[in-house]
Write a protein that holds these residues in place. Structure first.
Motif, mmCIF file in Angstrom:
data_model
loop_
_atom_site.group_PDB
_atom_site.id
_atom_site.type_symbol
_atom_site.label_atom_id
_atom_site.label_comp_id
_atom_site.label_asym_id
_atom_site.label_seq_id
_atom_site.Cartn_x
_atom_site.Cartn_y
_atom_site.Cartn_z
ATOM 1 N N THR A 254 39.707 21.396 20.983
ATOM 2 C CA THR A 254 39.971 22.004 19.679
ATOM 3 C C THR A 254 38.693 22.603 19.108
ATOM 4 O O THR A 254 37.580 22.216 19.481
ATOM 5 N N ASP B 147 41.720 25.321 22.219
ATOM 6 C CA ASP B 147 43.099 25.070 21.789
ATOM 7 C C ASP B 147 43.245 25.352 20.300
ATOM 8 O O ASP B 147 42.292 25.247 19.522
ATOM 9 N N ASP B 148 44.474 25.727 19.898
ATOM 10 C CA ASP B 148 44.815 25.953 18.483
ATOM 11 C C ASP B 148 43.858 26.945 17.840
ATOM 12 O O ASP B 148 43.426 26.761 16.691
ATOM 13 N N THR C 9 42.934 28.057 13.727
ATOM 14 C CA THR C 9 43.173 27.048 12.685
ATOM 15 C C THR C 9 41.909 26.292 12.315
ATOM 16 O O THR C 9 41.903 25.532 11.348
ATOM 17 N N LYS D 189 43.851 29.758 23.243
ATOM 18 C CA LYS D 189 45.263 29.458 23.023
ATOM 19 C C LYS D 189 45.566 29.702 21.546
ATOM 20 O O LYS D 189 45.051 29.005 20.672
ATOM 21 N N GLU E 2 50.925 29.956 22.093
ATOM 22 C CA GLU E 2 51.613 28.667 22.038
ATOM 23 C C GLU E 2 52.812 28.732 21.094
ATOM 24 O O GLU E 2 52.827 29.516 20.140
ATOM 25 N N ASP F 3 47.287 29.521 18.136
ATOM 26 C CA ASP F 3 48.019 28.409 17.552
ATOM 27 C C ASP F 3 49.469 28.800 17.258
ATOM 28 O O ASP F 3 49.775 29.941 16.872
ATOM 29 N N ARG F 4 50.360 27.826 17.385
ATOM 30 C CA ARG F 4 51.789 28.041 17.222
ATOM 31 C C ARG F 4 52.156 28.477 15.799
ATOM 32 O O ARG F 4 53.202 29.091 15.586
ATOM 33 N N SER F 5 51.314 28.147 14.828
ATOM 34 C CA SER F 5 51.640 28.523 13.450
ATOM 35 C C SER F 5 51.653 30.036 13.263
ATOM 36 O O SER F 5 52.412 30.567 12.445
#
Length: 735
Positions: free
Chosen positions: A611, A639-640, A643, A660, A697, A662-664
């Motif tokens: 992260t 990752d993410d 954010t 990657k 993601e 972030d999914r948000s």
């Protein structure tokens, strides 16, 4: 010194050869050496540090009195022809004994308090008095009473007693903790010679065998010579009393028992000294009365010192040395007493927020000063409505028992008000806030430890609520804390009992839909709660340090699974999340290489996902560790992304291979959110500029898939492409 030594050698030759005028030579030799010793002590008093000037000045006065007494003795002897045991001579020598004793009590290693000096002086007096009956039996027994009828002669017989008193004092003060100062050893030799000389002189006089010019007369100038020699030594290195590095240790047993050892011999001597008529010689009787008085005073001082020591020990045992508040031991004792009496009891547990940063930034000295000031503020805020104590570190507690004039909540508000920064404190930047937990004793508590546990639970709830606040322990808080503690205990057994397992979510090529990689996700088959997701237990693992063995297990299991995939999909890789704590450990590289080599997996088939928050805390050692992993071929994924800090400077420093998104951000692509679209597009272009692979993601709908594909994102991950599943069915459970 050479002249004084020559005088002593010449006197020795004269007396041993029994040449004419031996008595006068003896007197002149002692007078000259005593005079030289006086000058030597005066010189030492002038050139040595201030703390030693009184010591050497008193010794100079003692030597001057010895020279004066010898001169008076010589004058009266030459005028009268007999041994001049006159009151004047006795007074001069007695004053010299007093100044010599005072000098010993002013030595560098002597006690610093008046009580300590009085105790040392009494030790010497006790030894001297106890040896008088012993000397009577061994030396003077059988001497006619007429020989002791003259008071001056009797006083002369007490000189050995005074010498022994001084020698005892010197032994007592001569460095009971550290190595004795060299002049003290020389003075001890001087006093020993004087003891032997005075005992021999008194014995000879009592038997009528002494005549001026006797060989024993050499002992006195020899003792003076040693005192002059002692004045030539340098001062001790810590004579100013500022050396506090030496650890105090108890004195040896013989020094403690020294004043009492001769008393038993004195008792036996009193019995042996009794005349056939049953009477005790007057000198022995008076001496024993004085001995009893000295022992009584000595024991009184010891009793008083013991009482003061008890008070000090209680203060050390029950008080906090930094703040002056009661400590944990006294607080628990008062808490148990209040509970035993059945009074209403409440406890406020207070912990300073951010105090560790104060110590790290400004040092422990500043932290101690801050703690002292805050303790004074809290004591004033409590103001008799409770007992405040420091439990340790930056943790304090307040006990409220009996008829409480204010409720605990109001007392907590007063404490928070007292701890708020005053004018100027905020500019300094060293004023922490505080979190307070309150617990009131009730039927749910079996002991004081249960009450303190509940206060601790409430205090951590106050910290979780934003700090600088207070919370009261409720049944819901208690149940949550107990459940949390039970879950941590279960987690400790989870790895050993094989309760953890891995599921893998596919990462696909968006253009073809082919599975290129899979992310390992840990799950916990709890025997009572069922399958728990990572969000339920990984935060607890990071908090307790259990994340390290879990990370190691995940890395090994993921590599084992990837090794089986690559038999039918040679290009397939596996991604593993690792914690920030593991990233800071130097054995991370050894763990990764052992996991890949153990199953024959190529290092390039493993990607470590980190992260942004974990990377932003990285030191140069962490960055070097990441570079070594890249040199081995291990992939590094951020990752993410988006954010955390998302600092471009870190993209330059971190040897990453993949971003990657972030999914948000991906989730908002299906809602016509232009800013979300622009964000994903920007990250994709940024990754391309840095030659980094991109994974979107959280792709769950066809609309999101179309959006990330149109943006140009090469890879995706989400429920649309497959839910997490076992290693043998990765990518086969698409909706």
């Amino acid at each position: 010194m050479l002249v004084a030594g020559a005088v002593l050698v010449a006197e020795a030759f004269w007396l041993v050869a029994a040449l004419p005028g031996a008595a006068l030579v003896s007197d002149l030799g002692a007078l000259l050496v005593a005079g030289w010793a006086t000058v030597a002590c005066v010189g030492a008093a002038r050139r040595q540090p201030t703390p030693l000037r009184r010591f050497w000045t008193l010794l100079a006065v003692t030597m001057a009195l010895a020279a004066l007494g010898r001169a008076t003795w010589t004058a009266q002897r030459l005028g009268g022809g007999d041994l001049p045991h006159t009151p004047l001579v006795g007074a001069v020598f007695t004053v010299g004994i007093l100044t010599g004793t005072a000098a010993l009590l002013c030595s560098p290693s002597a006690p610093r308090t008046a009580v300590g000096r009085a105790r040392t002086l009494l030790d010497g007096v006790i030894v001297a008095l106890a040896l008088v009956p012993i000397g009577w039996v061994l030396v003077f027994r059988g001497v006619a009473a007429a020989e002791l009828a003259d008071p001056a002669r009797t006083l002369g017989l007490l000189y050995p007693m005074f010498d022994l008193m001084q020698l005892t004092i010197l032994v007592t003060v001569a460095g009971p903790v550290r190595t004795a100062w060299r002049p003290m050893s020389v003075l001890a030799a001087s006093l020993t010679i004087r003891v032997l000389a005075d005992v021999g002189y008194v014995s000879l006089v009592a038997r009528g065998d002494y005549a001026a010019g006797h060989v024993i007369d050499l002992c006195w100038p020899l003792s003076y010579l040693l005192i002059g020699l002692a004045a030539r030594y340098p001062p001790p290195p810590d004579c100013d009393g500022t050396d506090d590095t030496a650890e105090a240790s108890p004195p040896p047993w013989w020094r403690v028992a020294l004043p009492y050892l001769p008393v038993g011999g004195a008792i036996i001597a009193v019995v042996l000294a009794r005349r056939p008529t049953g009477q005790t010689p007057q000198l022995v009787f008076v001496t024993m009365m004085a001995l009893l008085a000295a022992l009584a005073v000595r024991q009184g001082l010891a009793a008083n010192e013991n009482l003061r020591l008890v008070v000090r020990l209680r203060r050390l045992a029950y008080g906090d040395q930094l703040t002056g508040l009661p400590n944990r031991l006294l607080f628990n004792r008062r808490l148990r007493l209040a509970l035993r009496d059945g009074r209403p009891v409440a406890v406020l547990l207070l912990d300073l927020d951010g105090f560790k940063q104060v110590n790290d930034r400004f040092g422990h000295a500043t932290g101690d000063t801050l703690l002292t000031g805050l303790a004074a503020r809290m004591r004033a805020a409590v103001d008799g409505d409770g007992t405040i104590a420091r439990l340790g570190g930056d943790e304090f507690a307040v006990l409220v028992d009996g008829d409480r004039p204010v409720p605990p909540e109001q007392l907590a508000e007063r404490l928070l008000d007292a701890l708020r920064p005053s004018d100027g404190d905020e500019d300094v930047g060293v004023h922490p806030s505080a979190s307070i937990g309150i617990a009131e004793y009730g039927p749910q508590h079996a002991s004081h430890t249960d009450l303190l546990r509940d206060a601790d639970i409430a205090m951590y709830a106050a910290k979780a609520a934003g700090k600088s606040a207070y919370r009261t322990c409720t049944p819901a808080l208690r149940e949550s804390a107990v459940s949390r503690a039970e879950l941590i205990a279960d987690l400790r057994r989870a790895v050993d009992e094989e309760q953890l397992h891995l599921e893998f979510q596919p990462i696909v090529e968006l253009a073809t839909g082919a599975v290129r990689s899979a992310e390992a996700l840990v799950r916990w088959r709890h025997p009572r709660l069922g399958v728990l997701p990572p969000a339920r237990f990984l935060p607890l693992a990071e908090e307790t340090g259990l994340i390290l063995p879990i990370d190691r297990w995940v890395i090994h299991e993921a590599c084992r699974a990837a090794a089986t995939w690559r038999k039918w999909a040679p290009e397939a890789t596996v991604a593993v999340n690792i914690s920030a704590a593991h990233l800071r450990r130097p054995d991370l590289i050894a763990t990764v290489t052992a996991a890949t080599a153990g199953v024959g997996l190529a290092p390039r088939a493993l990607t470590l996902e980190l992260t942004e928050s974990a990377l932003i805390e990285g030191t140069e050692a962490v960055l070097e560790r990441l570079r070594q992993l890249r040199e081995l071929g291990i992939g590094i994924a951020i990752d993410d992304f988006g954010t955390g800090y998302s600092s471009l400077s870190y993209l330059h420093r971190i040897p990453a291979t993949e971003l990657k998104i972030d999914r948000s951000f991906v989730a908002r692509l299906g809602t016509d959110d232009e800013r979300a679209y622009a964000t994903v597009e920007m990250v994709t272009r940024l990754a391309g500029a840095f030659d980094l692979a991109v994974v979107a993601e959280g792709v769950e709908t066809e609309r999101q898939h179309a959006a990330v594909t149109a943006i140009g994102c090469p890879r995706g991950q989400g429920y649309l492409y497959g839910r997490p599943d076992g290693p043998g069915t990765v990518g086969q459970n698409r909706p």
